[in-house]
Design a protein around this motif. Sequence first.
Motif, PDB file in Angstrom:
ATOM      1  N   VAL A 214       0.926  -1.353   0.000  1.00 20.72           N
ATOM      2  CA  VAL A 214      -0.089  -0.045   0.006  1.00 20.72           C
ATOM      3  C   VAL A 214       0.888   1.218   0.116  1.00 20.72           C
ATOM      4  O   VAL A 214       0.612   2.334  -0.623  1.00 20.72           O
ATOM      5  CB  VAL A 214      -1.006   0.107   1.212  1.00 20.72           C
ATOM      6  N   CYS A 215       1.816   1.124   0.742  1.00 19.45           N
ATOM      7  CA  CYS A 215       2.684   2.421   0.964  1.00 19.45           C
ATOM      8  C   CYS A 215       3.632   2.822  -0.460  1.00 19.45           C
ATOM      9  O   CYS A 215       3.817   3.774  -0.718  1.00 19.45           O
ATOM     10  CB  CYS A 215       3.855   2.101   1.986  1.00 19.45           C
ATOM     11  N   ALA A 216       4.013   1.495  -1.032  1.00 16.98           N
ATOM     12  CA  ALA A 216       4.529   1.566  -2.469  1.00 16.98           C
ATOM     13  C   ALA A 216       3.767   2.352  -3.530  1.00 16.98           C
ATOM     14  O   ALA A 216       4.197   3.204  -4.137  1.00 16.98           O
ATOM     15  CB  ALA A 216       5.016   0.414  -2.955  1.00 16.98           C
ATOM     16  N   GLY A 217       2.426   2.005  -3.432  1.00 18.25           N
ATOM     17  CA  GLY A 217       1.561   2.828  -4.398  1.00 18.25           C
ATOM     18  C   GLY A 217       1.505   4.096  -3.876  1.00 18.25           C
ATOM     19  O   GLY A 217       1.170   5.060  -4.805  1.00 18.25           O
ATOM     20  N   GLY A 218       1.217   4.091  -2.727  1.00 19.31           N
ATOM     21  CA  GLY A 218       1.081   5.792  -2.118  1.00 19.31           C
ATOM     22  C   GLY A 218       2.417   6.666  -2.560  1.00 19.31           C
ATOM     23  O   GLY A 218       2.230   7.681  -2.804  1.00 19.31           O
ATOM     24  N   ALA A 219       3.580   5.951  -2.164  1.00 18.86           N
ATOM     25  CA  ALA A 219       4.622   6.822  -2.548  1.00 18.86           C
ATOM     26  C   ALA A 219       4.569   7.058  -4.365  1.00 18.86           C
ATOM     27  O   ALA A 219       5.334   8.260  -4.597  1.00 18.86           O
ATOM     28  CB  ALA A 219       5.972   6.001  -2.319  1.00 18.86           C
ATOM     29  N   ALA A 220       4.335   6.182  -5.004  1.00 17.26           N
ATOM     30  CA  ALA A 220       4.233   6.423  -6.361  1.00 17.26           C
ATOM     31  C   ALA A 220       3.270   7.772  -6.825  1.00 17.26           C
ATOM     32  O   ALA A 220       3.582   8.676  -7.434  1.00 17.26           O
ATOM     33  CB  ALA A 220       3.732   5.392  -7.254  1.00 17.26           C
ATOM     34  N   LEU A 221       2.076   7.771  -6.029  1.00  7.60           N
ATOM     35  CA  LEU A 221       1.223   8.707  -6.336  1.00  7.60           C
ATOM     36  C   LEU A 221       1.709  10.197  -5.868  1.00  7.60           C
ATOM     37  O   LEU A 221       1.431  11.069  -6.419  1.00  7.60           O
ATOM     38  CB  LEU A 221      -0.204   8.430  -5.585  1.00  7.60           C
ATOM     39  N   VAL A 222       2.090  10.009  -4.400  1.00  5.51           N
ATOM     40  CA  VAL A 222       2.608  11.496  -3.764  1.00  5.51           C
ATOM     41  C   VAL A 222       3.906  11.763  -4.529  1.00  5.51           C
ATOM     42  O   VAL A 222       3.986  13.199  -4.762  1.00  5.51           O
ATOM     43  CB  VAL A 222       2.798  11.175  -2.439  1.00  5.51           C
ATOM     44  N   SER A 223       4.699  11.024  -5.202  1.00  6.63           N
ATOM     45  CA  SER A 223       5.922  11.516  -5.943  1.00  6.63           C
ATOM     46  C   SER A 223       5.492  12.230  -7.246  1.00  6.63           C
ATOM     47  O   SER A 223       6.035  13.241  -7.585  1.00  6.63           O
ATOM     48  CB  SER A 223       7.115  10.122  -6.037  1.00  6.63           C
ATOM     49  N   ASP A 224       4.517  11.599  -7.751  1.00  7.64           N
ATOM     50  CA  ASP A 224       3.913  12.350  -9.075  1.00  7.64           C
ATOM     51  C   ASP A 224       3.528  13.691  -8.497  1.00  7.64           C
ATOM     52  O   ASP A 224       3.799  14.892  -9.460  1.00  7.64           O
ATOM     53  CB  ASP A 224       2.864  11.416  -9.693  1.00  7.64           C
ATOM     54  N   TRP A 225       2.694  13.835  -7.663  1.00  9.43           N
ATOM     55  CA  TRP A 225       2.047  15.144  -7.379  1.00  9.43           C
ATOM     56  C   TRP A 225       3.331  16.207  -6.843  1.00  9.43           C
ATOM     57  O   TRP A 225       3.170  17.214  -7.262  1.00  9.43           O
ATOM     58  CB  TRP A 225       1.236  15.033  -6.122  1.00  9.43           C
ATOM     59  N   PHE A 226       4.292  15.627  -6.178  1.00  8.74           N
ATOM     60  CA  PHE A 226       5.194  16.406  -5.775  1.00  8.74           C
ATOM     61  C   PHE A 226       6.089  16.963  -6.736  1.00  8.74           C
ATOM     62  O   PHE A 226       6.376  18.088  -6.800  1.00  8.74           O
ATOM     63  CB  PHE A 226       6.125  15.485  -4.697  1.00  8.74           C
ATOM     64  N   VAL A 227       6.437  15.979  -7.766  1.00  8.79           N
ATOM     65  CA  VAL A 227       7.225  16.607  -9.040  1.00  8.79           C
ATOM     66  C   VAL A 227       6.407  17.519  -9.732  1.00  8.79           C
ATOM     67  O   VAL A 227       6.988  18.627 -10.317  1.00  8.79           O
ATOM     68  CB  VAL A 227       7.699  15.368  -9.895  1.00  8.79           C
ATOM     69  N   GLU A 228       4.943  17.408  -9.849  1.00  8.63           N
ATOM     70  CA  GLU A 228       3.956  18.315 -10.600  1.00  8.63           C
ATOM     71  C   GLU A 228       4.075  19.598  -9.937  1.00  8.63           C
ATOM     72  O   GLU A 228       4.085  20.812 -10.620  1.00  8.63           O
ATOM     73  CB  GLU A 228       2.705  17.677 -10.782  1.00  8.63           C
ATOM     74  N   ALA A 229       4.255  19.513  -8.659  1.00 10.20           N
ATOM     75  CA  ALA A 229       4.118  20.955  -7.739  1.00 10.20           C
ATOM     76  C   ALA A 229       5.483  21.494  -7.687  1.00 10.20           C
ATOM     77  O   ALA A 229       5.670  22.807  -7.431  1.00 10.20           O
ATOM     78  CB  ALA A 229       3.573  20.656  -6.464  1.00 10.20           C
TER      79      ALA A 229
END
Length: 354
Positions: A214-229
Amino acid sequence: MAAIDRQEMIVMGASAALVGVAGATHVLHAGAIVSFLACALALAGVAHVIGEATDQVGNHLSPSTTGLIQSAVGSLPELFVCIFSLQAGLVTVVQASLIGSILANVLLVLGLAFVVGGWRHGVLEFNARTPRMIASLLLLAVSALVLPTLANELHLAAASHEQELAVVCAVVLLLVFAIMTKSMLEQGQRAVPAEAHARAHAWPLSTAIAVLLVCAGGAALVSDWFVEALEPAIDTLGLSQTFAGLVVVAIAGNAIENVVGVRLAAAGKSELAVSVVLTSALQVAVVIVPVLVLASFTVGGAAFTLAVPPILAVALFFSVLVVTVVTVDGQADMVDGAALIGLYAIIAAIFWWG
């Protein structure tokens, strides 16, 4: 076998809430700074839960195997951030954040650990064997950055084969890491049996693995948002991409390891503190960097090579050299820590203007 206790549930709930807030700022197109900070905090929360879940998996395995799992899984948030940054074409940010991650660990965090530990316990003593081995591997990794950079700057024939040279260096680093891994596994099996590592309170293996997934999936999502911001936040704050990657992204991506290392030194566990901090830097140098080189050919976006700006390569070389000198005798105090922090401040100041 115990279940997840109340305190751990609270921590995981708080981390999930941070991910939710980061998702909301992303969907609602909140201000660049707000979204960037929310994603940075969410990444730190996910990294913390990954660390705990990995440790829990280790209750069922040997300590050395646990260390390898921590190396692989604990670096997921940082790896995802770099992959998404490459897809966005932010090569400078990726180069600076990887080198910044190494610098932050070997200079800032280790320096803080020595200052805090020295303040409370005087001269810190630790077995010099592990820092010496890590330092030698870090020097190898630094060479894999410095030499391609020199070849590029001196316009040698190898400069026209930048990508091929990067692949050769990446494969060499991964092979050396594999040999180091084999050595660590053999030493761990001789030193401590697996059952000695188990804690009184341990999650079921299935629960720990589920949390990791679950955390691996969460890390992928948040990393995408982080780079976009990231890029809008850099523009809003008026920072250069190099400084943002070298300092802001690097510290955010290693927040948990930073706190753990300093806390261990404060508790008088200097040997463990030095090992945790330097191993974190080593993971970036001999695992994440070569993996990104190879992955950049498949994920799309900008190609990632090892020819970096010369000043970054020089800063990294001197930093690893100073750390080797400081730790080689197995002793450190507040003065050593202050020297490491001072060097980090000088390097950060150089890149403030780009």
